[in-house]
Write a protein that holds these residues in place. Sequence first.
Motif, PDB file in Angstrom:
ATOM      1  N   GLY A 257       0.811  -1.218   0.000  1.00  0.00           N
ATOM      2  CA  GLY A 257       0.000   0.000   0.000  1.00  0.00           C
ATOM      3  C   GLY A 257       0.835   1.254   0.000  1.00  0.00           C
ATOM      4  N   LEU A 258       1.899   1.265   0.809  1.00  0.00           N
ATOM      5  CA  LEU A 258       2.743   2.454   0.891  1.00  0.00           C
ATOM      6  C   LEU A 258       3.434   2.746  -0.442  1.00  0.00           C
ATOM      7  N   SER A 259       3.824   1.710  -1.177  1.00  0.00           N
ATOM      8  CA  SER A 259       4.491   1.926  -2.462  1.00  0.00           C
ATOM      9  C   SER A 259       3.549   2.592  -3.461  1.00  0.00           C
ATOM     10  N   PHE A 260       2.264   2.224  -3.430  1.00  0.00           N
ATOM     11  CA  PHE A 260       1.305   2.837  -4.350  1.00  0.00           C
ATOM     12  C   PHE A 260       1.034   4.297  -3.995  1.00  0.00           C
ATOM     13  N   THR A 261       0.909   4.600  -2.703  1.00  0.00           N
ATOM     14  CA  THR A 261       0.679   5.997  -2.336  1.00  0.00           C
ATOM     15  C   THR A 261       1.913   6.843  -2.631  1.00  0.00           C
ATOM     16  N   PHE A 262       3.096   6.267  -2.459  1.00  0.00           N
ATOM     17  CA  PHE A 262       4.327   7.004  -2.784  1.00  0.00           C
ATOM     18  C   PHE A 262       4.414   7.284  -4.278  1.00  0.00           C
TER      19      PHE A 262
ATOM     20  N   ILE B 133      -0.554   3.570   7.996  1.00  0.00           N
ATOM     21  CA  ILE B 133       0.793   3.278   7.499  1.00  0.00           C
ATOM     22  C   ILE B 133       0.868   3.451   5.985  1.00  0.00           C
ATOM     23  N   SER B 134      -0.105   2.895   5.265  1.00  0.00           N
ATOM     24  CA  SER B 134      -0.039   2.973   3.803  1.00  0.00           C
ATOM     25  C   SER B 134      -0.140   4.415   3.312  1.00  0.00           C
TER      26      SER B 134
ATOM     27  N   LEU C  71      -0.744   8.712  11.543  1.00  0.00           N
ATOM     28  CA  LEU C  71      -0.358   7.574  12.377  1.00  0.00           C
ATOM     29  C   LEU C  71      -1.223   7.479  13.628  1.00  0.00           C
ATOM     30  N   GLY C  72      -1.550   8.631  14.194  1.00  0.00           N
ATOM     31  CA  GLY C  72      -2.287   8.636  15.444  1.00  0.00           C
ATOM     32  C   GLY C  72      -3.731   8.226  15.325  1.00  0.00           C
ATOM     33  N   ILE C  73      -4.357   8.518  14.197  1.00  0.00           N
ATOM     34  CA  ILE C  73      -5.788   8.260  14.062  1.00  0.00           C
ATOM     35  C   ILE C  73      -6.101   6.781  13.828  1.00  0.00           C
ATOM     36  N   GLY C  74      -5.137   6.022  13.313  1.00  0.00           N
ATOM     37  CA  GLY C  74      -5.378   4.615  13.006  1.00  0.00           C
ATOM     38  C   GLY C  74      -5.867   3.796  14.185  1.00  0.00           C
ATOM     39  N   PRO C  75      -5.130   3.770  15.315  1.00  0.00           N
ATOM     40  CA  PRO C  75      -5.598   3.001  16.478  1.00  0.00           C
ATOM     41  C   PRO C  75      -6.931   3.497  17.022  1.00  0.00           C
ATOM     42  N   VAL C  76      -7.202   4.799  16.898  1.00  0.00           N
ATOM     43  CA  VAL C  76      -8.474   5.353  17.371  1.00  0.00           C
ATOM     44  C   VAL C  76      -9.624   4.804  16.535  1.00  0.00           C
ATOM     45  N   ILE C  77      -9.421   4.721  15.215  1.00  0.00           N
ATOM     46  CA  ILE C  77     -10.443   4.142  14.336  1.00  0.00           C
ATOM     47  C   ILE C  77     -10.696   2.681  14.695  1.00  0.00           C
ATOM     48  N   ASP C  78      -9.606   1.938  14.944  1.00  0.00           N
ATOM     49  CA  ASP C  78      -9.757   0.525  15.291  1.00  0.00           C
ATOM     50  C   ASP C  78     -10.547   0.353  16.585  1.00  0.00           C
ATOM     51  N   LYS C  79     -10.422   1.306  17.485  1.00  0.00           N
ATOM     52  CA  LYS C  79     -11.091   1.211  18.787  1.00  0.00           C
ATOM     53  C   LYS C  79     -12.526   1.732  18.746  1.00  0.00           C
ATOM     54  N   MET C  80     -12.765   2.835  18.007  1.00  0.00           N
ATOM     55  CA  MET C  80     -14.060   3.519  18.070  1.00  0.00           C
ATOM     56  C   MET C  80     -14.906   3.381  16.810  1.00  0.00           C
ATOM     57  N   SER C  81     -14.283   3.135  15.654  1.00  0.00           N
ATOM     58  CA  SER C  81     -14.897   3.078  14.320  1.00  0.00           C
ATOM     59  C   SER C  81     -14.828   4.438  13.642  1.00  0.00           C
TER      60      SER C  81
ATOM     61  N   THR D 114      -6.850   8.520   6.180  1.00  0.00           N
ATOM     62  CA  THR D 114      -7.120   7.232   6.819  1.00  0.00           C
ATOM     63  C   THR D 114      -8.603   7.039   7.100  1.00  0.00           C
ATOM     64  N   THR D 115      -9.231   8.069   7.632  1.00  0.00           N
ATOM     65  CA  THR D 115     -10.612   7.951   8.098  1.00  0.00           C
ATOM     66  C   THR D 115     -11.597   7.693   6.960  1.00  0.00           C
ATOM     67  N   LYS D 116     -11.417   8.371   5.823  1.00  0.00           N
ATOM     68  CA  LYS D 116     -12.390   8.241   4.738  1.00  0.00           C
ATOM     69  C   LYS D 116     -12.443   6.832   4.168  1.00  0.00           C
ATOM     70  N   SER D 117     -11.286   6.219   3.944  1.00  0.00           N
ATOM     71  CA  SER D 117     -11.288   4.866   3.384  1.00  0.00           C
ATOM     72  C   SER D 117     -11.898   3.869   4.361  1.00  0.00           C
ATOM     73  N   ALA D 118     -11.609   4.045   5.662  1.00  0.00           N
ATOM     74  CA  ALA D 118     -12.220   3.165   6.660  1.00  0.00           C
ATOM     75  C   ALA D 118     -13.730   3.377   6.704  1.00  0.00           C
ATOM     76  N   LEU D 119     -14.171   4.616   6.536  1.00  0.00           N
ATOM     77  CA  LEU D 119     -15.600   4.926   6.556  1.00  0.00           C
ATOM     78  C   LEU D 119     -16.331   4.233   5.408  1.00  0.00           C
ATOM     79  N   TYR D 120     -15.747   4.262   4.206  1.00  0.00           N
ATOM     80  CA  TYR D 120     -16.392   3.628   3.058  1.00  0.00           C
ATOM     81  C   TYR D 120     -16.615   2.134   3.317  1.00  0.00           C
ATOM     82  N   ALA D 121     -15.597   1.490   3.918  1.00  0.00           N
ATOM     83  CA  ALA D 121     -15.728   0.061   4.207  1.00  0.00           C
ATOM     84  C   ALA D 121     -16.808  -0.195   5.254  1.00  0.00           C
ATOM     85  N   GLU D 122     -16.895   0.687   6.257  1.00  0.00           N
ATOM     86  CA  GLU D 122     -17.889   0.506   7.315  1.00  0.00           C
ATOM     87  C   GLU D 122     -19.313   0.765   6.819  1.00  0.00           C
TER      88      GLU D 122
END
Length: 409
Positions: free
Chosen positions: A17-22, A141-142, A277-287, A331-339
């Motif tokens: 994922g990181l290689s594609f965003t780079f 991360i990606s 980096l900081g928002i990732g664990p928060v999303i995993d915990k709260m959605s 980070t948040t938008k892509s997770a939102l689409y999946a949810e």
Amino acid sequence: MSYLTFVLKERKVLSFGLSFTFFSSFGQTFLISLFVPYFLTDFDLSNAAFGSIYSAATLASASILPFLGKWIDVLPIGKYSLYVATGLLVAALTMAFSWHIGFLFAGILLLRLSGQGLSGHTAETAMARYFTLQRGKALSISSLGYPIGEGILPVAIAAILAVSSWRTTWGIIAALIALVFIPFILYVLKQTDIEQSNQKFKRKEEDIDSDSESGSYFQIINDRNFWLILPAILIPPFWATALFLYKVSIAEQLGWTAAIIASAFIFFAVARIISSLGIGPVIDKMSAIKIFPFYILPFGAGVMVAYFHPGVWSAFLYMALVGMTLGFGSTTKSALYAELYGEDMIGTVRSLFAAIMVFSTALSPFLMGWMLDNHIAMESILLMAATTVVFGVILALIGLKDTEPHTAQ
């Protein structure tokens, strides 16, 4: 799972994922802008003429994006990712051999489509599908490929341009894609089960081409949530594109120098990395559903800091707050689409939102230029931007109230 443990365990998949965003950087405005002086000279273009070509190519790519983006829900992820990487290679080669303005237009169109559009689309869709419980961390991360590209590539490209022609530089970029990027993708696909993991979400071709509930854009745009979250998705990139493009004029009106606003971009980049980096664990915990309505608040605070502009320090705080929202958003938008819509449909949904966003960012420079030409005070423009942020937060809160994730997190 701790962040470090997660990264070490999943480093190969995350690097995909990181290689594609780079590598998406080669289709981004910040990098293409380095070549603009050479385009103007070699093709005998005015700034207005090149701007028209660039806007037309960007709008054309936005029109094509929904049709190509949805195929990530049909094709194997390995095949789709190689198609995107090959498209980026063809784009770089087209630029390297652009001896006519028609080739220049085609090259920019392919760069915007394969780079800005489909590369990030591939990375974020693959990460959102592969990871479920750790989706937030994975997307964080990606998405680091974006600021890493912004930090490294302009300096590297400027150094190459100092000793080589712009066409040779694009030839070097093409060689980098062919000899590094594509082989790396093949290596990761072979060494991991990312292909098998994404394959379980693949939909049948006849479903995506039909008007069925699972495959229709018509179904998405008739979803009430779509319209209520759309402003919050569009507001940051819309205003950021306009504010960054005219950053020198804005700095002068607010009492900052061009050097100050350029230095403030360091704070922008650092804040974007830390917030991503900081928002990732928060999303995993709260959605992401619970977090999304508030992700644009730092942007609103940033433009209000610029509105009051009490001193030089405000330029740095303004840029840091804008970077914070863009870091949260990636980070948040892509997770939102999946949810909201489920992993099996994320490619279709994301490509639709991405296309609309590209349209909006293509139009924002014209609006900002019109306002500046008509001598509308910068303070009024900033207050307008802050007002739209409040509007976006309220609509998103209404739309996502009592909404449950489509899949268990």
